[in-house]
Design an enzyme around this catalytic site. Structure first.
Site, PDB file in Angstrom:
ATOM      1  CD  GLU A   1       0.503 -11.678  17.265  1.00  0.00           C
ATOM      2  OE1 GLU A   1      -0.148 -12.115  18.227  1.00  0.00           O
ATOM      3  OE2 GLU A   1      -0.013 -11.153  16.269  1.00  0.00           O
TER       4      GLU A   1
ATOM      5  NE  ARG B   1      -2.567  -1.871   3.132  1.00  0.00           N
ATOM      6  CZ  ARG B   1      -2.443  -3.179   3.380  1.00  0.00           C
ATOM      7  NH1 ARG B   1      -2.822  -4.062   2.483  1.00  0.00           N
ATOM      8  NH2 ARG B   1      -1.961  -3.594   4.517  1.00  0.00           N
TER       9      ARG B   1
END
Length: 184
Positions: free
Chosen positions: A106, A69
């Site tokens: 994560e 993006r």
């Protein structure tokens, strides 16, 4: 720094154009989807204009966008301010010689890469992405660009989720955002 807190009247239109998708990609996440902003030409133009207004006289020589993006917002900003556009991509997506920077996720790690020689010591870089959450990707982008000799002047994102404290991973680099979503 934030257009949201500066009282820019265009921020309300941006916020109204960004869709919230609860529990995506997993339960407990409120996903902020900029693709709906792209469907509204006025909102999309306002977002680009707001960045251009901020950076047009800052001497930026390169705008680096983070895949994917950052590739939507970075090129029109670069064109408008007369800077080159540099792609920071996922591994093995760029032909030719690259340099890379690893960052923590994560669960595990990932990398971003750029072409060797895309930036150098004379470059003043604006690093662009759509959203800053934990700051891991932007932090890796800063390290990669500066290891190549460039100076990252500022990071710019459409959206910030301030509760996730992504600014802390940017060190002393300023971050400018258009829209903030507190409590997410």
């Amino acid at each position: 720094m934030s257009a949201d807190k500066d009282g820019d009247s265009r921020v309300a239109g941006l916020k109204n154009s960004i869709r919230a998708i609860p529990d995506w990609p997993k339960k407990g996440i409120m996903f902020r989807d900029i693709t709906t902003l792209l469907l509204e030409p006025k909102a999309f133009k306002d977002s680009i204009d707001m960045f251009v207004e901020r950076y047009k006289d800052k001497g930026i020589t390169a705008v680096a966008g983070i895949e994917a993006r950052g590739f939507i917002f970075g090129p029109p900003i670069a064109l408008a301010i007369g800077a080159k556009f540099v792609c920071l991509r996922k591994p093995r997506k760029l032909p030719g010689e690259t340099i890379s920077e690893e960052y923590a996720l994560e669960y595990g790690t990932d990398k971003i890469e750029m072409h060797l020689g895309a930036v150098g010591p004379d470059d003043k870089v604006l690093l662009v992405d759509d959203l800053v959450a934990t700051g891991g990707t932007l932090g890796a982008g800063i390290r990669l660009l500066e290891r190549a000799g460039a100076h990252v002047e500022e990071c710019a994102c459409v959206i910030e989720l301030p509760d996730l404290k992504g600014r802390q991973k940017l060190g002393s680099k300023p971050l400018y955002v258009l829209v903030e979503y507190e409590g997410e």
